[in-house]
Structure formats: C-alpha cells, structure tokens
Motif scaffolding. Structure first.
Motif, PDB file in Angstrom:
ATOM      1  N   GLU A  81       0.835  -1.211   0.000  1.00 56.70           N
ATOM      2  CA  GLU A  81       0.000   0.000   0.000  1.00 56.70           C
ATOM      3  C   GLU A  81       0.868   1.259   0.000  1.00 56.70           C
ATOM      4  O   GLU A  81       0.579   2.215  -0.723  1.00 56.70           O
ATOM      5  N   TYR A  85       1.134   4.114  -2.890  1.00 56.27           N
ATOM      6  CA  TYR A  85       0.881   5.502  -2.525  1.00 56.27           C
ATOM      7  C   TYR A  85       2.012   6.408  -3.020  1.00 56.27           C
ATOM      8  O   TYR A  85       1.767   7.430  -3.669  1.00 56.27           O
ATOM      9  N   TYR A  86       3.253   6.035  -2.704  1.00 64.78           N
ATOM     10  CA  TYR A  86       4.381   6.880  -3.087  1.00 64.78           C
ATOM     11  C   TYR A  86       4.632   6.855  -4.587  1.00 64.78           C
ATOM     12  O   TYR A  86       5.084   7.851  -5.165  1.00 64.78           O
ATOM     13  N   GLN A  89       2.183   9.408  -5.733  1.00 67.51           N
ATOM     14  CA  GLN A  89       2.608  10.745  -5.326  1.00 67.51           C
ATOM     15  C   GLN A  89       3.766  11.278  -6.164  1.00 67.51           C
ATOM     16  O   GLN A  89       3.873  12.474  -6.388  1.00 67.51           O
TER      17      GLN A  89
END
Length: 124
Positions: A81, A85-86, A89
């Motif tokens: 996860e 996410y990164y 981003q």
C-alpha cells in the motif's frame, strides 16, 4: 514462547513489530528468506547475526508460525500500500526527471544506461 529464567529474551516486540533483541532486524525481514527457503547460514550471514540470534528467530517463527505468518502478511500488505501511494505521489516527478537531458560530461554513460534499460524492457 517464554524464555527460561536464566535465558535472555531473544525476540522482543517493538514499534516495528517482532524484533531480534539488540538489533533492528524484524522477524518479517527474516521471514522473507524463510519463505523462499534460504538456508539459516545464509540468512545469518546476510543480517550479520550470531548463531544464537538466528536460532532464536527461527525457533520463535516455528513455535508461533500462525501468529508470525499473519503479522508477516499484514506487513507485506502495508508495504505494498505504501509503495503504491508513493508511486502515485511521485508519478509526475519521475516523468519530469525522465525527460531531463543527461548531466554534462556523462552523455556516453547516459546512452549506455538508456540502451541497458531498453534491453531490459525487451526481455520483460
């Protein structure tokens, strides 16, 4: 698993999870290699553990297999996860960096790197 009265505690629970006492190495780090069936001697050398530390980790894993595997699966899920996410981003930043020209004086190395990336993508 409860240690004998005269034995030091080898596996402790920290904010990082189940950890080999006196190290920053979690049982989940060790589990990566246990699950892939690496020999204990290799795991010991990889993490620079003593014979007692690797034995304590492997004994704890074996004695508490269900609990450790459940926590390990949770750690893997959370790591994936975070990776996603990164990745999201930083998607624009990575794309922008990919369009930058090579640093001055490194053009030849840059071309070799690009050729290697192309070969790698063709093999995948």
């Amino acid at each position: 698993m409860t240690p004998a009265l005269n034995e030091p505690v080898q596996i402790v629970r920290t904010e990082r999870g189940l950890t080999i006492a006196g190290t920053r190495i979690t049982l989940y780090d060790v589990m990566d290699y246990v699950m892939d069936r690496y020999p204990p001697k290799f795991i010991r050398g990889l993490f620079d553990l003593t014979e007692e530390q690797i034995n304590a980790a492997l004994d704890y894993i074996e004695a508490n297999r269900a609990e450790v595997e459940a926590e390990y699966q949770q750690v893997l899920k959370e790591a994936e996860e975070l990776r996603l996410y990164y990745e999201e981003q930083n998607r624009e930043r990575v794309a922008r960096i990919a369009t930058l020209p090579p640093p001055p004086g490194l053009e030849a190395a840059w071309e070799k790197l690009q050729a290697a990336k192309t070969r790698h993508q063709l093999q995948a």
